[in-house]
Write an enzyme that holds these catalytic residues in place. Structure first.
Site, PDB file in Angstrom:
ATOM      1  N   ASP A   1      17.676 -31.944   5.074  1.00  0.00           N
ATOM      2  CA  ASP A   1      18.509 -30.912   5.705  1.00  0.00           C
ATOM      3  C   ASP A   1      18.171 -29.535   5.106  1.00  0.00           C
ATOM      4  OD1 ASP A   1      20.322 -29.649   7.337  1.00  0.00           O
ATOM      5  OD2 ASP A   1      22.122 -30.505   6.399  1.00  0.00           O
TER       6      ASP A   1
ATOM      7  N   ASP B   1      22.866 -30.121  16.006  1.00  0.00           N
ATOM      8  CA  ASP B   1      23.132 -29.998  14.563  1.00  0.00           C
ATOM      9  C   ASP B   1      23.649 -28.621  14.179  1.00  0.00           C
ATOM     10  OD1 ASP B   1      23.253 -30.732  11.844  1.00  0.00           O
ATOM     11  OD2 ASP B   1      21.403 -29.637  11.498  1.00  0.00           O
TER      12      ASP B   1
END
Ligand SMILES: [Zn+2]
Ligand SMILES: [Zn+2]
Length: 442
Positions: free
Chosen positions: A320, A167
């Site tokens: 997130d 990520d």
């Protein structure tokens, strides 16, 4: 799931919550009930007003609240190791507790990158000393996120990795990702993917569209995301591997995932509160708190992400949560780092803007807020007798303004700063321990 998370633990709670609206779609619960927790375990669930507790039990009388299984977040950024001026395991998990979470899954793009068993072991040991709620840790797919050499996935799984992700960036080389997907058959562990073809996105700070044109900024086209999702679903199908698509932000992406799921591809996906509630217009004033990657998109995209969350194409909500210091975020828009915080506001803002206007049913939102751990092999929490108390109590009468009196997180870069909201988490239990109370709300 023993060994797959770190947590400092605490004293098992004795608490009785009376008269709240208990909502747990997995248990077919949606009615006013009493819930008794003894020694950290849910021991009784009965009609409102029917349970009496002993002297040693804290009683919370709360007819104006909603009691839910606590939430799980499959995608957050803590900044340990390397950037503890932005967030630590302690501060990040305390922010999660304030948001009603009982489990968070951290990304490995720290400094250094968590790309081997020793670093992973170190993080879990640190979590065992300082994490306020259970915290799981993913390992990198490729060494140093360089996109070329695979990490020791099997050894990291043995050490307690939650799964794997690079990520922050996509796995650009399809051959490398294919090898990782093949390796999954031996190592296990879902592979979570940040989908961005950088040949198209060019690292641009904002969505490519009317706002980027108006501001004269370079933009990322939505196809930078959706074409990579299509590629990676094809690879997963070919290798019969499980992938999890992170922070889905465009109409086309939702369409691709819906199609792939219909064909039996082993793909799960997440949506973030900011993509569910904001559009590129939030960047009009060049407020860097609205700069994230993938960027905020258009109203068409936003509505498609909501529809995907409602119909289950998108399995879960992920914040997130990406803390950055004021110094970094106060740079000019183009230079400021990507990311918004999100743990303290996620349920409240989604309740206010999706549940209250009738865009999503409360039970569906609760399911999506709790199931983020499932692709990573964790059982979702439930409100059931015999289960450890993983509970979030939400006071629907609390009126508050996000960030007005500060944040629990060490960072304040929330894209929802200044937003007035009705309803706030007033009590969180994780693993049978009280980890947040209304008194801690500020
Ligand atoms: Zn990402
Ligand atoms: Zn991220």
């Amino acid at each position: 799931m023993n060994g797959r998370f770190g947590w400092k633990g605490g004293t098992p709670a004795n608490v009785l919550i009376t008269g709240a609206r208990v909502v747990d779609p997995r248990e077919n619960l949606d009615q006013q009930m009493d819930v008794l927790v003894a020694d950290g375990i849910i021991t009784q669930i009965a009609a409102a007003g029917s349970i009496t507790a002993g002297d040693s039990t804290i009683t919370v009388q709360d007819a104006g609240s909603i009691l839910m299984p606590a939430f799980t977040d499959p995608h957050i950024h803590l900044r340990t190791p390397g950037q503890e001026h932005k967030e630590t395991i302690a501060s990040g998990t305390m922010a999660a507790a304030a948001g009603g979470y009982c489990l968070v899954i951290a990304m490995p793009n720290t400094t250094p990158v968590i790309d081997g068993p020793d670093l992973l072991r170190g993080i879990l040991a640190r979590a065992n000393e300082t994490a306020v709620i259970p915290m799981a840790q993913t390992g990198a797919i490729t060494r140093d996120l360089a996109g070329t050499e695979l990490t020791e996935m099997a050894t990291m799984m043995d050490t307690g990795a939650a799964g794997f992700t690079d990520d922050g960036i996509a796995v650009r080389d399809a051959g490398v990702l294919r090898r990782a997907l093949r390796y999954q058959a031996v190592a296990g562990g879902v592979i979570a993917l940040h989908e961005e073809d950088t040949a198209l996105s060019m690292g641009a700070p904002i969505n490519e569209g009317v706002v980027s044109a108006r501001l004269g900024l370079r933009g990322q086209p939505g196809s930078a995301e959706s074409t990579m999702i299509a590629r990676d679903c094809a690879l997963a199908r070919m290798e019969n591997a499980a992938i999890h698509i992170q922070h889905v932000s465009t109409y086309e992406s939702v369409e691709v995932i819906r199609r792939e799921k219909a064909q039996g591809t082993r793909v799960t996906a997440e949506a973030s509160p900011h993509h569910l509630l904001l559009t590129e217009e939030a960047c009009s004033t060049l407020d860097s708190r609205a700069k994230m990657n993938p960027p905020l998109r258009t109203e068409v995209d936003r509505n498609a992400v909501i529809a995907g969350l409602v119909d289950g194409t998108l399995d879960c909500v992920a914040t997130d949560h990406a803390p950055h210091s004021d110094d970094e975020k106060s740079q000019p828009f183009e230079d400021a780092p990507f990311g918004t915080t999100g743990l303290e506001t996620s349920f409240a803002v989604l309740y206010d803007e999706l549940v209250t206007p009738g865009l999503i049913e409360l039970g569906v939102l609760v399911e999506r807020m709790t199931s983020g751990c499932v692709p990573f092999g964790f059982e979702p929490p439930t409100v059931a007798v015999g289960e450890p108390a993983n509970l979030a109590l939400f006071d629907t009468r609390a009126e508050w303004t996000a960030g007005e009196t500060g944040w629990v997180s060490m960072s304040s870069n929330s894209c929802f700063t200044g937003r007035a909201m009705s309803g706030r988490i007033s009590l969180t239990l994780a693993g049978g321990v009280i980890v947040h109370t209304a008194e801690a709300n500020r």
